[in-house]
Design an enzyme around this catalytic site. Structure first.
Site, PDB file in Angstrom:
ATOM      1  N   CYS A   6      -3.246 -14.539  34.527  1.00 55.40           N
ATOM      2  CA  CYS A   6      -1.865 -14.949  34.796  1.00 55.40           C
ATOM      3  C   CYS A   6      -1.803 -15.770  36.088  1.00 55.40           C
ATOM      4  O   CYS A   6      -2.274 -16.894  36.119  1.00 55.40           O
ATOM      5  CB  CYS A   6      -0.939 -13.740  34.812  1.00 55.40           C
ATOM      6  SG  CYS A   6       0.810 -14.198  34.651  1.00 55.40           S
ATOM      7  N   HIS A  23      -2.154 -11.322  29.547  1.00 55.04           N
ATOM      8  CA  HIS A  23      -2.642 -10.094  30.178  1.00 55.04           C
ATOM      9  C   HIS A  23      -3.458  -9.255  29.193  1.00 55.04           C
ATOM     10  O   HIS A  23      -2.967  -8.266  28.633  1.00 55.04           O
ATOM     11  CB  HIS A  23      -1.461  -9.274  30.700  1.00 55.04           C
ATOM     12  CG  HIS A  23      -0.793  -9.876  31.884  1.00 55.04           C
ATOM     13  ND1 HIS A  23      -1.228  -9.682  33.179  1.00 55.04           N
ATOM     14  CD2 HIS A  23       0.288 -10.694  31.976  1.00 55.04           C
ATOM     15  CE1 HIS A  23      -0.437 -10.334  34.018  1.00 55.04           C
ATOM     16  NE2 HIS A  23       0.481 -10.967  33.310  1.00 55.04           N
ATOM     17  N   GLU A  75      -5.696  -7.341  30.057  1.00 55.63           N
ATOM     18  CA  GLU A  75      -6.027  -6.093  30.760  1.00 55.63           C
ATOM     19  C   GLU A  75      -4.950  -5.025  30.615  1.00 55.63           C
ATOM     20  O   GLU A  75      -5.151  -3.866  31.002  1.00 55.63           O
ATOM     21  CB  GLU A  75      -6.266  -6.390  32.242  1.00 55.63           C
ATOM     22  CG  GLU A  75      -5.038  -6.391  33.139  1.00 55.63           C
ATOM     23  CD  GLU A  75      -4.105  -7.578  32.964  1.00 55.63           C
ATOM     24  OE1 GLU A  75      -3.108  -7.680  33.709  1.00 55.63           O
ATOM     25  OE2 GLU A  75      -4.362  -8.420  32.070  1.00 55.63           O
TER      26      GLU A  75
END
Length: 233
Positions: free
Chosen positions: A88, A174, A176
């Site tokens: 990001c 994202h 993660e």
């Protein structure tokens, strides 16, 4: 092995990526941006640097002067062909470090939705994400840096992921994030969510839907990338 994660918000951490890194034998150290000076010798000695997300813009260095040093540090690491991953804001910092423009996108993109993989990514580590929704949470975007390879897009954001050379990866989304663990995000970003007209209960439910499968896909993507760049076997 040593991983340094540059963090811009306490709750936007490594998420599920931390589990993979520990599993693969990495020791993790966080550097909180704006709170400490970059020790370039320590940072360059790290096997991997991951630059995490945050709500500020790369173009706001006049407000957040430490951004200039962070971008320059990332540029140095890329020039030395040392592994670096940006997520990001981290992806935008990589783009800026490579000389590309970063600017507000057409609209906020905040949702769990799929990626469109570029041909260059169809048989790559990103293919682990081919059939799952990933979290998009950004308002800015960037031009594709000269010499970079586009890996993924969405209808709203044509440049969702790119690689540069053998060891640099930028992810606008994202991967993660764990859909069952997003409440700190929903609390911490409540002003942004309300201003963007996002239905918070719907976003929460979207994250929880197939959360295990989405997390597994994100972990597999990271494992494959680490293997590809030679950090793991």
């Amino acid at each position: 092995m040593q991983c340094i994660a540059i963090r811009h918000l306490q709750f936007e951490d490594l998420g599920i990526f931390a589990e993979v890194l520990i599993e693969q034998g990495f020791d993790i150290t966080y550097i909180d941006a704006g709170m400490a000076q970059f020790d370039l010798s320590t940072c360059h000695a790290a096997d991997l640097v991951i630059i995490l997300g945050g709500p500020i813009g790369v173009y706001e260095a006049s407000i957040y002067p430490w951004l200039t040093a962070e971008i320059e540090y990332v540029a140095q690491r890329i020039r030395q062909n040392l592994p670096v991953l940006g997520i990001c804001l981290g992806a935008q910092i990589i783009a800026a470090a490579l000389g590309a423009a970063v600017y507000p996108g057409k609209a906020k993109e905040i949702a769990w939705s799929p990626l469109q993989l570029a041909q260059a990514a169809e048989n790559s580590f990103l293919s682990a994400l081919a059939h799952v929704d990933v979290l998009h949470w950004h308002g800015d975007t960037f031009d594709l840096p000269l010499g970079a390879t586009l890996l993924a897009s969405t209808a709203l954001t044509p440049h969702q992921a790119f690689s540069y050379g053998a060891h640099t990866l930028a992810l606008q989304f994202h991967a993660e994030a764990h859909g069952d663990k997003m409440e700190p995000w929903l609390i911490g970003h409540t002003v942004e969510l309300h201003l963007a007209g996002v239905d918070i209960p719907k976003l929460r439910a979207s994250g929880k839907h197939n959360a295990f499968s989405k997390a597994s896909a994100g972990k597999n993507m990271l494992r494959q990338w680490l293997r590809q760049i030679g950090l793991t076997e």
